[in-house]
Design a protein around this motif. Sequence first.
Motif, PDB file in Angstrom:
ATOM      1  N   ALA A   2       0.829  -1.210   0.000  1.00  0.00           N
ATOM      2  CA  ALA A   2       0.000   0.000   0.000  1.00  0.00           C
ATOM      3  C   ALA A   2       0.860   1.255   0.000  1.00  0.00           C
ATOM      4  CB  ALA A   2      -0.939  -0.005   1.198  1.00  0.00           C
ATOM      5  N   TRP A   3       1.975   1.228   0.717  1.00  0.00           N
ATOM      6  CA  TRP A   3       2.836   2.407   0.776  1.00  0.00           C
ATOM      7  C   TRP A   3       3.526   2.671  -0.558  1.00  0.00           C
ATOM      8  CZ3 TRP A   3       3.092   6.281   4.154  1.00  0.00           C
ATOM      9  CH2 TRP A   3       2.421   6.117   5.359  1.00  0.00           C
ATOM     10  N   VAL A  53      -3.765   2.094   4.649  1.00  0.00           N
ATOM     11  CA  VAL A  53      -3.213   3.267   5.329  1.00  0.00           C
ATOM     12  C   VAL A  53      -4.378   4.130   5.816  1.00  0.00           C
ATOM     13  CG1 VAL A  53      -1.733   5.291   5.039  1.00  0.00           C
ATOM     14  CG2 VAL A  53      -1.194   3.172   3.817  1.00  0.00           C
ATOM     15  N   HIS A  54      -4.263   4.662   7.025  1.00  0.00           N
ATOM     16  CA  HIS A  54      -5.321   5.522   7.565  1.00  0.00           C
ATOM     17  C   HIS A  54      -5.517   6.746   6.672  1.00  0.00           C
ATOM     18  CE1 HIS A  54      -5.687   3.272  11.285  1.00  0.00           C
ATOM     19  NE2 HIS A  54      -4.350   3.212  11.315  1.00  0.00           N
ATOM     20  N   LEU A  55      -6.747   7.224   6.599  1.00  0.00           N
ATOM     21  CA  LEU A  55      -7.119   8.327   5.715  1.00  0.00           C
ATOM     22  C   LEU A  55      -6.248   9.562   5.900  1.00  0.00           C
ATOM     23  CD1 LEU A  55      -8.971   9.807   3.707  1.00  0.00           C
ATOM     24  CD2 LEU A  55     -10.485  10.301   5.632  1.00  0.00           C
ATOM     25  N   GLY A  56      -6.134  10.050   7.124  1.00  0.00           N
ATOM     26  CA  GLY A  56      -5.374  11.278   7.369  1.00  0.00           C
ATOM     27  C   GLY A  56      -3.920  11.148   6.966  1.00  0.00           C
ATOM     28  N   THR A  57      -3.315  10.032   7.330  1.00  0.00           N
ATOM     29  CA  THR A  57      -1.916   9.789   6.988  1.00  0.00           C
ATOM     30  C   THR A  57      -1.751   9.630   5.485  1.00  0.00           C
ATOM     31  OG1 THR A  57      -1.513   8.728   9.122  1.00  0.00           O
ATOM     32  CG2 THR A  57       0.038   8.231   7.349  1.00  0.00           C
ATOM     33  N   GLY A  58      -2.598   8.804   4.882  1.00  0.00           N
ATOM     34  CA  GLY A  58      -2.487   8.553   3.449  1.00  0.00           C
ATOM     35  C   GLY A  58      -2.673   9.806   2.615  1.00  0.00           C
ATOM     36  N   TYR A  59      -3.680  10.591   2.975  1.00  0.00           N
ATOM     37  CA  TYR A  59      -3.936  11.807   2.209  1.00  0.00           C
ATOM     38  C   TYR A  59      -2.801  12.811   2.374  1.00  0.00           C
ATOM     39  CZ  TYR A  59      -6.298  15.823   0.220  1.00  0.00           C
ATOM     40  OH  TYR A  59      -6.612  16.899  -0.553  1.00  0.00           O
ATOM     41  N   ALA A  60      -2.306  12.956   3.598  1.00  0.00           N
ATOM     42  CA  ALA A  60      -1.205  13.897   3.841  1.00  0.00           C
ATOM     43  C   ALA A  60       0.050  13.486   3.071  1.00  0.00           C
ATOM     44  CB  ALA A  60      -0.915  13.988   5.338  1.00  0.00           C
ATOM     45  N   VAL A  61       0.347  12.205   3.035  1.00  0.00           N
ATOM     46  CA  VAL A  61       1.511  11.716   2.293  1.00  0.00           C
ATOM     47  C   VAL A  61       1.315  11.942   0.805  1.00  0.00           C
ATOM     48  CG1 VAL A  61       2.763   9.605   1.630  1.00  0.00           C
ATOM     49  CG2 VAL A  61       2.227  10.055   4.048  1.00  0.00           C
ATOM     50  N   VAL A  97       6.451  14.035   5.655  1.00  0.00           N
ATOM     51  CA  VAL A  97       5.956  12.838   4.973  1.00  0.00           C
ATOM     52  C   VAL A  97       6.706  11.606   5.482  1.00  0.00           C
ATOM     53  CG1 VAL A  97       5.910  11.641   2.739  1.00  0.00           C
ATOM     54  CG2 VAL A  97       5.076  14.000   2.913  1.00  0.00           C
ATOM     55  N   ALA A  98       8.025  11.714   5.592  1.00  0.00           N
ATOM     56  CA  ALA A  98       8.810  10.590   6.116  1.00  0.00           C
ATOM     57  C   ALA A  98       8.409  10.295   7.552  1.00  0.00           C
ATOM     58  CB  ALA A  98      10.301  10.897   6.029  1.00  0.00           C
ATOM     59  N   GLY A  99       8.187  11.333   8.342  1.00  0.00           N
ATOM     60  CA  GLY A  99       7.753  11.144   9.727  1.00  0.00           C
ATOM     61  C   GLY A  99       6.413  10.445   9.820  1.00  0.00           C
ATOM     62  N   LEU A 100       5.494  10.770   8.928  1.00  0.00           N
ATOM     63  CA  LEU A 100       4.198  10.091   8.934  1.00  0.00           C
ATOM     64  C   LEU A 100       4.352   8.605   8.633  1.00  0.00           C
ATOM     65  CD1 LEU A 100       1.968  12.755   7.170  1.00  0.00           C
ATOM     66  CD2 LEU A 100       1.732  11.930   9.522  1.00  0.00           C
ATOM     67  N   LYS A 101       5.259   8.269   7.742  1.00  0.00           N
ATOM     68  CA  LYS A 101       5.511   6.846   7.450  1.00  0.00           C
ATOM     69  C   LYS A 101       6.061   6.165   8.687  1.00  0.00           C
ATOM     70  CE  LYS A 101       6.543   2.934   5.479  1.00  0.00           C
ATOM     71  NZ  LYS A 101       5.956   1.828   6.200  1.00  0.00           N
ATOM     72  N   LEU A 102       7.014   6.798   9.355  1.00  0.00           N
ATOM     73  CA  LEU A 102       7.616   6.201  10.549  1.00  0.00           C
ATOM     74  C   LEU A 102       6.612   6.062  11.678  1.00  0.00           C
ATOM     75  CD1 LEU A 102      11.060   8.021  10.541  1.00  0.00           C
ATOM     76  CD2 LEU A 102      10.600   5.638   9.904  1.00  0.00           C
ATOM     77  N   ALA A 103       5.676   6.997  11.761  1.00  0.00           N
ATOM     78  CA  ALA A 103       4.687   6.979  12.836  1.00  0.00           C
ATOM     79  C   ALA A 103       3.569   5.979  12.584  1.00  0.00           C
ATOM     80  CB  ALA A 103       4.089   8.373  13.014  1.00  0.00           C
ATOM     81  N   HIS A 104       3.461   5.504  11.361  1.00  0.00           N
ATOM     82  CA  HIS A 104       2.363   4.608  10.992  1.00  0.00           C
ATOM     83  C   HIS A 104       2.540   3.225  11.589  1.00  0.00           C
ATOM     84  CE1 HIS A 104      -0.033   1.981   8.317  1.00  0.00           C
ATOM     85  NE2 HIS A 104      -0.919   2.948   8.476  1.00  0.00           N
TER      86      HIS A 104
END
Length: 104
Positions: A2-3, A53-61, A97-104
């Motif tokens: 998915a990522w 991927v969660h909506l908020g994280t996916g959309y932000a990325v 964006v990288a931080g959101l991936k790490l936080a996922h």
Amino acid sequence: MAWVVLVMSGVLEAVWATALSKSEGFSRPLPTVVFGIGLVLSMAGLSFALRTVHLGTGYAVWVGIGAVLTATYAMVFGGESVGWLKLLLLLGIVGCVAGLKLAH
């Protein structure tokens, strides 16, 4: 998986945004076709990725990748001004964006 699809969809967002600009109001056929194909593929990929991927994280990325690539393309090829502050802020988006991936 998915990522990977999400990142590719973000790249396609930059493709369709750039093609939209180059289409000159949909009056130029090739950029208009690139816009349409890029838009459909980008949205389809985002939709697929949001299954996992969660909506908020996916959309932000997705938006972050598209925004940074579109702005970078415009600075390199489109005559948009380049400045240290602009580059620093774009790097900040990349870091987020990288931080959101790490936080996922």
